[in-house]
Design an enzyme around this catalytic site. Structure first.
Site, PDB file in Angstrom:
ATOM      1  CE  LYS A  46      -1.935  -1.060   3.944  1.00 25.31           C
ATOM      2  NZ  LYS A  46      -1.270  -2.337   4.222  1.00 25.31           N
ATOM      3  NE  ARG A 106      -4.482  -1.155   9.829  1.00 25.79           N
ATOM      4  CZ  ARG A 106      -3.416  -0.686   9.198  1.00 25.79           C
ATOM      5  NH1 ARG A 106      -3.424   0.513   8.679  1.00 25.79           N
ATOM      6  NH2 ARG A 106      -2.364  -1.437   9.094  1.00 25.79           N
ATOM      7  NE  ARG A 132       7.802  -2.730   6.199  1.00 23.21           N
ATOM      8  CZ  ARG A 132       6.495  -2.635   6.342  1.00 23.21           C
ATOM      9  NH1 ARG A 132       5.779  -2.000   5.444  1.00 23.21           N
ATOM     10  NH2 ARG A 132       5.905  -3.178   7.372  1.00 23.21           N
ATOM     11  NE  ARG A 139       6.311  -0.547  10.051  1.00 28.03           N
ATOM     12  CZ  ARG A 139       5.201  -0.527   9.332  1.00 28.03           C
ATOM     13  NH1 ARG A 139       5.167   0.122   8.187  1.00 28.03           N
ATOM     14  NH2 ARG A 139       4.127  -1.145   9.752  1.00 28.03           N
ATOM     15  NE  ARG A 199       1.843  -4.963  11.065  1.00 28.89           N
ATOM     16  CZ  ARG A 199       2.951  -4.729  10.356  1.00 28.89           C
ATOM     17  NH1 ARG A 199       4.101  -5.234  10.744  1.00 28.89           N
ATOM     18  NH2 ARG A 199       2.894  -4.003   9.265  1.00 28.89           N
TER      19      ARG A 199
HETATM   20  P1  AP5 Z   1       4.956  -1.602   1.851  1.00 24.18           P
HETATM   21  O1  AP5 Z   1       4.624  -0.742   0.697  1.00 24.18           O
HETATM   22  O2  AP5 Z   1       5.734  -1.022   2.980  1.00 24.18           O
HETATM   23  O3  AP5 Z   1       3.606  -2.315   2.379  1.00 24.18           O
HETATM   24  P2  AP5 Z   1       2.361  -1.751   3.179  1.00 24.18           P
HETATM   25  O4  AP5 Z   1       1.141  -2.369   2.596  1.00 24.18           O
HETATM   26  O5  AP5 Z   1       2.402  -0.260   3.268  1.00 24.18           O
HETATM   27  O6  AP5 Z   1       2.663  -2.430   4.579  1.00 24.18           O
HETATM   28  P3  AP5 Z   1       2.586  -1.837   6.053  1.00 24.18           P
HETATM   29  O7  AP5 Z   1       3.295  -2.820   6.952  1.00 24.18           O
HETATM   30  O8  AP5 Z   1       3.017  -0.421   6.096  1.00 24.18           O
HETATM   31  O9  AP5 Z   1       1.097  -1.950   6.327  1.00 24.18           O
HETATM   32  P4  AP5 Z   1       0.409  -2.013   7.640  1.00 24.18           P
HETATM   33  O10 AP5 Z   1      -0.954  -1.861   7.148  1.00 24.18           O
HETATM   34  O11 AP5 Z   1       0.605  -3.197   8.496  1.00 24.18           O
HETATM   35  O12 AP5 Z   1       1.145  -0.883   8.498  1.00 24.18           O
HETATM   36  P5  AP5 Z   1       0.794   0.633   8.821  1.00 24.18           P
HETATM   37  O13 AP5 Z   1       2.043   1.394   8.841  1.00 24.18           O
HETATM   38  O14 AP5 Z   1      -0.320   1.084   7.949  1.00 24.18           O
HETATM   39  O15 AP5 Z   1       5.705  -2.904   1.287  1.00 24.18           O
HETATM   40  C1  AP5 Z   1       6.173  -3.915   2.181  1.00 24.18           C
HETATM   41  C2  AP5 Z   1       7.569  -4.398   1.717  1.00 24.18           C
HETATM   42  O16 AP5 Z   1       7.431  -5.084   0.487  1.00 24.18           O
HETATM   43  C3  AP5 Z   1       8.556  -3.252   1.435  1.00 24.18           C
HETATM   44  O17 AP5 Z   1       9.849  -3.652   1.837  1.00 24.18           O
HETATM   45  C4  AP5 Z   1       8.480  -3.038  -0.078  1.00 24.18           C
HETATM   46  O18 AP5 Z   1       9.699  -2.545  -0.609  1.00 24.18           O
HETATM   47  C5  AP5 Z   1       8.175  -4.455  -0.560  1.00 24.18           C
HETATM   48  N1  AP5 Z   1       7.309  -4.465  -1.737  1.00 24.18           N
HETATM   49  C6  AP5 Z   1       6.246  -3.655  -2.009  1.00 24.18           C
HETATM   50  N2  AP5 Z   1       5.674  -3.978  -3.194  1.00 24.18           N
HETATM   51  C7  AP5 Z   1       6.378  -5.056  -3.673  1.00 24.18           C
HETATM   52  C8  AP5 Z   1       6.281  -5.853  -4.844  1.00 24.18           C
HETATM   53  N3  AP5 Z   1       5.324  -5.625  -5.776  1.00 24.18           N
HETATM   54  N4  AP5 Z   1       7.173  -6.870  -5.003  1.00 24.18           N
HETATM   55  C9  AP5 Z   1       8.145  -7.113  -4.070  1.00 24.18           C
HETATM   56  N5  AP5 Z   1       8.291  -6.378  -2.936  1.00 24.18           N
HETATM   57  C10 AP5 Z   1       7.418  -5.367  -2.739  1.00 24.18           C
HETATM   58  O19 AP5 Z   1       0.234   0.495  10.295  1.00 24.18           O
HETATM   59  C11 AP5 Z   1       1.069   0.100  11.378  1.00 24.18           C
HETATM   60  C12 AP5 Z   1       0.252   0.024  12.648  1.00 24.18           C
HETATM   61  O20 AP5 Z   1      -0.310   1.325  12.947  1.00 24.18           O
HETATM   62  C13 AP5 Z   1      -0.957  -0.907  12.637  1.00 24.18           C
HETATM   63  O21 AP5 Z   1      -0.598  -2.234  12.926  1.00 24.18           O
HETATM   64  C14 AP5 Z   1      -1.847  -0.247  13.702  1.00 24.18           C
HETATM   65  O22 AP5 Z   1      -1.421  -0.591  14.988  1.00 24.18           O
HETATM   66  C15 AP5 Z   1      -1.600   1.219  13.501  1.00 24.18           C
HETATM   67  N6  AP5 Z   1      -2.574   1.821  12.549  1.00 24.18           N
HETATM   68  C16 AP5 Z   1      -2.280   2.378  11.334  1.00 24.18           C
HETATM   69  N7  AP5 Z   1      -3.412   2.807  10.737  1.00 24.18           N
HETATM   70  C17 AP5 Z   1      -4.427   2.512  11.587  1.00 24.18           C
HETATM   71  C18 AP5 Z   1      -5.831   2.690  11.521  1.00 24.18           C
HETATM   72  N8  AP5 Z   1      -6.436   3.242  10.447  1.00 24.18           N
HETATM   73  N9  AP5 Z   1      -6.578   2.261  12.570  1.00 24.18           N
HETATM   74  C19 AP5 Z   1      -5.997   1.706  13.653  1.00 24.18           C
HETATM   75  N10 AP5 Z   1      -4.680   1.495  13.772  1.00 24.18           N
HETATM   76  C20 AP5 Z   1      -3.889   1.895  12.748  1.00 24.18           C
HETATM   77 MG    MG Z   2       2.723   1.123   4.835  1.00 21.09          MG
END
Ligand code: AP5
Ligand code: MG
Length: 215
Positions: free
Chosen positions: A13, A88, A127, A160, A171
């Site tokens: 994402k 989410r 990552r 991270r 997660r």
């Molecule tokens: P990346 O693009 O970083 O993936 P992502 O989908 O953004 O993954 P996140 O871990 O950031 O998502 P998340 O939803 O768990 O975390 P968030 O920060 O939102 O890609 C991942 C890896 O793969 C990278 O190394 C990239 O280079 C590689 N990659 C990407 N595309 C690729 C491809 N096509 N091929 C190969 N490799 C690839 O949230 C963290 C925490 O915050 C949550 O757990 C929660 O506690 C809290 N939080 C955040 N938002 C909310 C909300 N709305 N409500 C409640 N709690 C929340």
């Molecule tokens: Mg992300």
């Protein structure tokens, strides 16, 4: 152009949201990045969010919704935005729908980046993230030009804290129970586009651009 990114943790994402932001000139709003910046700055919000994030749990809806509704009212969002990691839960989606409809507006596109759980753990373990500007790299799929250093701002890259295998599994469980129902929610609103996120990053991006430009 108001876009919501859907998909499991690690689906890509953030990677895709950043590319969309650059191409279309609209801000990427990542709730995860906002929480991490607050943790880094040791704010009250950061302290509150950290206790949930470290366990792989969601931050409470009210905290998150207030934050996003406030953010999307800023001037730089007038031409649209990409929400990355929000909504989410169904209550978050309902709060967003209501906040927008109060201003006669709505989400135009919900992009679901589909990646099976098996691929996710491998992606997360490789990552590397920039704690300063939020750029994301991968030790195999997207290497920075200099190992351990952010291409964008030159900061030292980190792993991270919630990317350890056990937290990733938690997660994923939370994703399936609380976030996946949003796919149906946005399908019913007629704005859902699904892309196969297992392919190379630029191929995924081309699919997303096609969806944004043809409808
Ligand atoms: P990346 O693009 O970083 O993936 P992502 O989908 O953004 O993954 P996140 O871990 O950031 O998502 P998340 O939803 O768990 O975390 P968030 O920060 O939102 O890609 C991942 C890896 O793969 C990278 O190394 C990239 O280079 C590689 N990659 C990407 N595309 C690729 C491809 N096509 N091929 C190969 N490799 C690839 O949230 C963290 C925490 O915050 C949550 O757990 C929660 O506690 C809290 N939080 C955040 N938002 C909310 C909300 N709305 N409500 C409640 N709690 C929340
Ligand atoms: Mg992300």
């Amino acid at each position: 152009m108001k876009i919501v990114m859907l998909g499991a943790p690690g689906a890509g994402k953030g990677t895709q949201a950043r590319l969309i932001s650059e191409k279309y000139g609209i801000p990427q709003i990542s709730t995860g990045d906002i929480f991490r910046a607050n943790i880094r700055d040791n704010t009250e919000l950061g302290q509150r969010a950290k206790s949930y994030m470290d366990q792989g749990l969601l931050v409470p809806d009210q905290v998150t919704c207030d934050l996003v509704v406030d953010r999307i009212r800023r001037d730089d969002c007038a031409g649209g935005y990409i929400l990355d990691g929000f909504p989410r839960t169904i209550p978050q989606a309902q709060a967003l729908t209501k906040a927008l409809s109060d201003h006669g507006s709505r989400i135009d596109y919900a992009i679901d980046v589909e990646v099976p759980d098996d691929n996710i753990v491998q992606r997360m373990s490789g990552r590397r993230a920039c704690p300063k500007c939020g750029a994301t790299f991968h030790i195999r799929y997207k290497m920075p030009q200099t190992e351990g250093v952010c291409d964008t701002c030159g900061s030292e890259l980190i792993q991270r804290e919630d990317d350890h295998a056990q937290t990733v599994q938690k997660r994923l469980d939370v994703y399936h129970s609380q976030t996946q129902p949003l796919i149906q929610y946005y399908r019913e609103q007629g704005v859902l586009h699904t892309v196969d996120g297992t392919r190379e990053m630029n191929t995924v991006f081309n699919d997303i651009c096609a969806a944004l430009e043809e409808s």
